[in-house]
Design an enzyme around this catalytic site. Structure first.
Site, mmCIF file in Angstrom:
data_model
loop_
_atom_site.group_PDB
_atom_site.id
_atom_site.type_symbol
_atom_site.label_atom_id
_atom_site.label_comp_id
_atom_site.label_asym_id
_atom_site.label_seq_id
_atom_site.Cartn_x
_atom_site.Cartn_y
_atom_site.Cartn_z
ATOM 1 C CG ASP A 125 80.909 -42.199 57.677
ATOM 2 O OD1 ASP A 125 81.538 -42.137 56.912
ATOM 3 O OD2 ASP A 125 79.632 -42.419 57.409
ATOM 4 C CG ASP A 178 80.028 -37.534 61.590
ATOM 5 O OD1 ASP A 178 79.159 -38.511 61.862
ATOM 6 O OD2 ASP A 178 80.267 -37.135 60.139
ATOM 7 C CG LEU A 205 49.503 -27.237 56.127
ATOM 8 C CD1 LEU A 205 49.980 -26.153 56.216
ATOM 9 C CD2 LEU A 205 48.881 -28.022 57.372
ATOM 10 C CE LYS A 237 50.151 -22.957 53.537
ATOM 11 N NZ LYS A 237 51.184 -22.801 51.999
ATOM 12 C CB CYS A 276 57.845 16.801 31.034
ATOM 13 S SG CYS A 276 57.095 16.950 32.481
#
Ligand code: IVH
Length: 675
Positions: A34, A38, A84, A116, A410
């Site tokens: 790994d 990476d 919240l 928020k 119209c």
């Protein structure tokens, strides 16, 4: 490393990483450890940052494998994702502040305030600065693995940069869609005949929860980080403000609307300020989140059930509300576009009373199936025009609802309403007559490439219309009779009025192509106007041409042909044209390049017309004579050969009699034409 060798290295890295992805994800047999993987990914990502011209959507930094998933894996959050508590008004916000002060025995609270965002909460897990996986909030404990999709979001970096990057960290934030991106996406969906999203939140949710990350990659998603969950490593922070700073330094996008707040009063005024700016923000927010800034204080306050005691969402009034459609009417825009509008039982949306909502166009009404008397959701988004989101079908009374029919005339001027096959909009065809469109029509008419009336700019046109001097383009040519009144207008004066009148006078001498262009027939630009003039030569022939004839002209397709034909079919448009070109009124003229077929008895003869002719209009008669090579003049002199008189002839008749010129009744005139 230079640009060329960087490109070679980038290609090489992508190739290697793709191979390892295949071994790891498909074969389940990784060939390198790994950390080595990476390292390759980090090198690629760094090179892509240095040479953004080589960034590509199918780079392994953006995607892990390309095949769609059959379902989402589950991922457990290390630290749960909480919800919240809400404050719905100032009193509730005050109560929140008081609870904190009481519990901490302090006089004043320092908060960190943020908008928020109205999107979806996600948790992004980084190990040694590398994005390892990402998950939806789910039930707060466990979410769905949306790693591939998160990696397609441009603003989320696959690598954290900078100093003090922890060994492991959960970054929390909100995925959302801006209003502009939402509109673009819906337009694109419409073009591809795919479903419309009701609002940006739904669009963001639908885009993020895609099993095929290639679809997500084509959806314009945004992200703001607003906190962290679990972490391991030596981080030095004591406040939420510092957490946000740290995230920013690592390259995570953080909302620019974050601020440190000193005490309740400041919190309330910040909430008010954001509330006032809410509609101008590029994305939806549904309140302001206040978090106790000090981390030690947060720890003391702790949690109650699934929400922290140290944070609250002080909400705004909802942007979507329910109401009833009282009627559906249409409005005419400046360009003649007909927009259906729902008249509503008045309702407060986001703090503003709403009585009308746009329905955009007929397709939209059909798609949403909105009918008179339906109950609907109304939404006020970034712009100020509220719109109908959807019908509440459960509340529909089949006996009471009425299906909308697009009017054929119209509502402002009575001209025909037309639709083009390639457009969703319907339009009023009374372009130069309709008062909803007249400002636009006059501006175009006066413009340089049209009638070129110097000094008649947009502002003056608006003013003249407002003060009742002009309603249509034909009225420009009666302005000279109102010289004295014009001089009294604000910002006018004798000199500018005389200049204007002279410019109007000068515009009378023009060309047929300019005149056609000036009429502002939809999609008839300068080039088309020129083709028309060249082909028909005589204006009258254009006015009576059918669509087949029009389509036979190069560059004129069925749509434009229909526009032209419909325009001249409108009685009111014709009235205005008649006024513009009649010698008594507008007096606009041009030299017609006539093709005289052969010399006739009338070639070279001079005619004067007076009174009303029954078989054809004065201009038609004039054109017919010109086609035969005759000249038509306005006044009788000894050079006049014939005077044609219709009903209630004027003084020209008497003068001709006096001079002994041949007088022709309409009947005699017709006979002469036919020989
Ligand atoms: S903080 C412990 N900050 O609101 C604190 N949440 O009910 C947890 N949200 O779904 C959240 N903007 O996605 C926080 N600036 C913000 C936020 C925010 C939007 C969402 C969040 C969650 C919900 C909390």
């Amino acid at each position: 490393m230079n640009r060329d060798s960087a490109k070679i290295r980038i290609d090489d890295l992508r190739h290697q990483i793709d191979k390892h992805n295949h071994s790891y994800y498909v074969l389940d047999e990784p060939v390198i450890p790994d950390p080595e993987y990476d390292r390759l990914l980090r090198e690629l990502s760094e090179l892509e940052e240095l040479y953004p011209e080589f960034v590509s959507d199918n780079s392994p930094t953006k995607n892990v494998g390309a095949e769609p998933l059959s379902s989402f894996e589950k991922i457990e959050h290390i630290v749960p994702m909480l919800s919240l508590g809400n404050a719905l008004d100032e009193d509730e916000m005050r109560a929140f502040d008081k609870r904190i002060k009481d519990k901490l025995s302090i006089e004043n609270v320092i908060y960190s305030a943020e908008t928020k965002l109205d999107g979806l909460a996600v948790n992004i897990f980084y190990e040694n600065g590398i994005l390892k996986h990402a998950a939806t909030r789910g039930d707060g404990q466990t979410g769905e693995d949306i790693t591939r999709n998160i990696k397609t979001i441009k603003s989320i970096k696959p690598l954290l940069k900078g100093k003090n990057i922890p060994e492991r960290i959960e970054v929390r934030g909100e995925v959302f869609m801006t209003h502009a991106d939402f509109r673009k996406l819906n337009q694109q969906q419409e073009k591809n005949n795919q479903k419309q999203f009701a609002n940006p939140r739904n669009a963001a949710a639908g885009s993020l929860r895609q099993l095929d990350s290639r679809i997500t990659a084509n959806r314009p998603l945004s992200f703001f980080a607003y906190g962290i969950g679990d972490y391991e490593g030596a981080l030095d922070f004591h406040s939420h403000t510092q957490v946000l700073e740290m995230l920013k330094e690592w390259g995570m996008p953080v909302s620019p609307e974050s601020r440190k707040i000193n005490g309740l009063d400041e919190a309330i005024s910040f909430h008010r300020q954001i509330s006032e700016r809410r509609m101008t923000l590029a994305y939806d927010i549904d309140g302001v989140v206040f978090k106790v800034d000090d981390i030690e204080q947060q720890k003391i306050l702790g949690f109650v059930s699934r929400a922290p005691r140290w944070a609250i969402a002080y909400k705004f009034p909802a942007l979507e509300e329910m109401t009833q459609v009282l009627d559906i009417e249409v409005q005419v825009g400046r360009t003649g576009a007909i927009t259906p509008v729902a008249r509503l039982a008045s309702v407060k949306v986001g703090g503003v009373t709403v009585m009308n909502a746009t329905l955009h166009n007929l397709d939209e009404i059909r798609r949403k199936d909105v009918r008179k008397n339906d109950w609907v959701y109304i939404r006020r988004a970034g712009d100020v025009i509220p719109e109908v989101v959807s019908v509440i079908m459960d509340k529909r009374d089949e006996n009471k609802v009425v299906v909308f029919q697009m009017p054929t005339q119209c509502p402002v001027c009575g001209s025909d309403i037309e639709k083009q096959d390639n457009e969703a909009v319907y339009r009023c065809s009374g372009g130069i007559y309709c008062s909803a469109q007249s400002i636009q029509a006059i501006i175009h008419f006066a413009s340089r490439k049209a009638m070129n009336i110097d000094g008649l700019g947009d502002k003056l046109i608006e003013q003249l219309k407002q003060e009742g001097f002009i309603t249509t383009i034909a009225d420009l040519y009666s302005l000279k009779e109102k010289r004295e009144d014009l001089i009294k207008l604000a910002r006018m004066g004798e000199k500018s009025v005389d200049n204007l009148l002279a410019a109007i006078e000068a515009s009378k001498e023009t060309t047929l192509a300019r005149f056609i262009y000036a009429l502002g027939i939809r999609e008839v630009g300068e080039a088309t106007a020129r083709s028309l003039a060249q082909h028909f030569r005589v204006f009258q022939n254009i006015r009576v041409a059918n669509t087949d004839e029009l389509e036979s002209i190069q560059d004129i397709g069925p749509v434009v042909a229909k526009n032209i034909h419909t325009f001249f079919q409108q009685e009111h448009n014709e009235e205005i044209i008649e006024r513009l070109i009649s010698p008594e009124h507008g007096g606009i003229h041009w030299e017609e390049t006539l093709q005289v077929e052969q010399s006739s008895e009338l070639t070279g003869k001079t005619f004067v017309l007076t009174g009303t002719l029954i078989s054809f209009g004065r201009d038609e008669a004039k054109e017919k004579l010109q086609m035969l090579g005759a000249k038509v003049t306005n006044s009788v002199s000894k050079n006049t050969d014939y005077v044609v008189y219709g009903d209630s002839p004027g003084s020209k008749f008497d003068k001709a009699k006096k001079l002994g010129i041949t007088l022709l009744s309409e009947k005699a005139f017709l006979e002469l034409l036919n020989t």
